[in-house]
Design a protein around this motif. Structure first.
Motif, short mmCIF file in Angstrom:
data_model
loop_
_atom_site.label_atom_id
_atom_site.label_comp_id
_atom_site.label_asym_id
_atom_site.label_seq_id
_atom_site.Cartn_x
_atom_site.Cartn_y
_atom_site.Cartn_z
N THR A 177 1.68 2.32 -2.46
CA THR A 177 1.74 2.19 -1.01
C THR A 177 2.50 0.92 -0.65
OG1 THR A 177 -0.35 0.97 -0.91
CG2 THR A 177 -0.47 3.38 -0.73
N VAL A 203 7.75 4.26 -2.17
CA VAL A 203 6.40 4.17 -1.61
C VAL A 203 6.05 5.47 -0.90
CG1 VAL A 203 6.59 1.67 -1.39
CG2 VAL A 203 7.20 3.13 0.55
N SER A 204 4.74 5.68 -0.73
CA SER A 204 4.24 6.87 -0.06
C SER A 204 2.79 6.63 0.32
CB SER A 204 4.37 8.09 -0.99
OG SER A 204 4.14 9.29 -0.28
N ALA A 206 1.19 5.94 2.95
CA ALA A 206 0.84 4.99 4.00
C ALA A 206 2.08 4.73 4.85
CB ALA A 206 0.31 3.68 3.41
N GLN A 225 10.98 5.63 0.85
CA GLN A 225 9.70 6.34 0.83
C GLN A 225 9.89 7.83 0.59
OE1 GLN A 225 7.67 6.04 4.66
NE2 GLN A 225 9.63 5.81 5.72
#
Length: 410
Positions: A177, A203-204, A206, A225
């Protein structure tokens, strides 16, 4: 020159559409060999589903319904084609929802997202997604391993211990995140531990506000992301420049009006519905419960698949009013009764215990008595009285809401 994971990413859009829908009938027939899909798609002739219009006629399976199906028919609700004893991992997400992970390289379709984020063979990646029961850590690790990267399975928590691993192995990249990446960098700065090797992140799970992306960039970490779920793997991902999320080549994405399954016009916000080509655990029109919208044009990076705007909220807007639950499907039922209505939403105002309902509708024509007829339909379907406000096209916000709770809770 831009680099791509493979030639599928730069296919002509018409070629992609033709090739994906040529495969669709076979994956639907394959899915219907599982009892859960056979029941859900009863009466569907797979060979007839060869276009988006035909796909849109199939029922949506809502992710929120999977848990109940799994209780009735454990472990996977009869939606799995491959038997539980023949998959690689048996996993569990909050809900609880149970998921299989099958054998094979890049089972979650994550390699494209990892590649677009700049990871290459020989890179070392620190993965701070959870590995305990949940699929999170395994989703992006599978993509990294498919590209020939090494992975540090950091998991969640234990910040100091994770920083010790980062300082020792000196990974060039991060999965997790965005907020935990900031925590790692902040803790490294205050403790004197070295996290300077991390130059990029995928990222992922959130929100990634522009301010946080910019801050991480100033601190030397370029962050992109992706959007993924346990049932579908990676649905869409960012590339450079990060302008929307490019739909993965392993899925078909539709944006539909919540609770109806009907595709919305391009650019309008609606629920993300996804069909996957996974042979072990196929998903046919899975309603994710997430809101997004299709973007015009294609990415400047050269990848040609359609783009979505990313996560824009939740589609399940069920709300209790005067002791009664109002569902998005009830709003859709009202719309179906009146051909003049093109879009609609229920707005709930006032304070708790003194709720006021307004049914706002965009209409193509205003016939005499239409407002009164709509009010009667609202009362018949929801058992609640509502004022009706009629307006022209484009008057309602494009935010995917069909129920807006504007009450004061003070």
């Amino acid at each position: 020159m831009p680099e791509y994971h493979d030639a599928l990413e730069t296919r002509d859009a018409a070629v992609r559409e033709r090739e994906q829908f040529a495969r669709l009938s076979a994956i639907i027939a394959h899915a219907m060999s599982a009892p859960g899909w056979s029941r859900h798609l009863a009466g569907v002739e797979p060979k007839s589903v060869t276009s988006r219009a035909a796909l849109a006629k199939l029922p949506v399976l809502h992710k929120s319904d999977i848990s109940a199906l799994q209780k009735q028919n454990p472990p996977f609700g009869g939606l799995n084609v491959t038997a539980p004893g023949k998959v690689r991992r048996l996993l569990m997400s909050p809900g609880p929802i149970f998921e299989p992970e099958g054998e094979g390289e890049d089972w979650y379709g994550a390699a494209r997202a990892v590649y677009a984020a700049g990871f290459r063979t020989g890179d070392i990646v620190h993965n701070s997604f959870a590995y305990h029961l949940t699929p999170g850590g395994f989703i992006l690790e599978s993509g990294a391993r498919a590209l020939g990267c090494s992975v540090i399975p950091g998991g969640v928590g234990n910040t100091e211990q994770q920083l010790d691993a980062i300082a020792h192995y000196r990974p060039s990249g991060y999965f997790g995140t965005p907020d935990f990446l900031k925590i790692l960098l902040d803790t490294a700065a205050t403790s004197g531990k070295d996290a300077s090797s991390i130059k990029r992140g995928l990222v992922s799970a959130a929100a990634l506000p522009a301010s946080l992306r910019e801050e991480l960039g100033r601190r030397g970490v370029a962050v992109l992301q992706c959007y993924a779920t346990a049932e579908l793997g990676v649905i869409a991902y960012e590339s450079e420049p990060p302008e929307g999320m490019i739909v993965n080549e392993s899925v078909i994405v539709e944006i539909v009006r919540p609770a109806t399954g009907d595709p919305v016009p391009d650019g309008e916000v609606g629920e993300v519905v996804v069909t996957s080509f996974n042979p072990d655990y196929p998903m046919i029109r899975l309603g994710t419960g997430d809101l997004s919208a299709l973007m015009p044009g294609t990415s400047a990076c050269g990848r040609t698949n359609v783009r979505i705007k990313g996560w824009m909220g939740r589609a399940d807007q069920t709300t209790k009013v005067r002791g009664m639950l109002v569902h998005p499907s009830q709003v859709a039922d009202v719309v179906r009764r009146h051909a003049e209505i093109t879009r609609a939403r229920v707005v709930i105002e006032g304070e708790m215990a003194s709720d006021r309902l307004t049914f706002k509708a965009e209409v193509s024509a205003r016939s005499e008595g239409l407002a009164e007829a709509i009010a009667a339909s609202v009362r018949d379907i929801t058992k609640l009285r509502a004022d009706v406000v009629l307006s022209g096209a484009g008057s309602l916000p494009n935010d995917g809401k069909v129920i807006e709770d504007a009450r004061s809770y003070k």
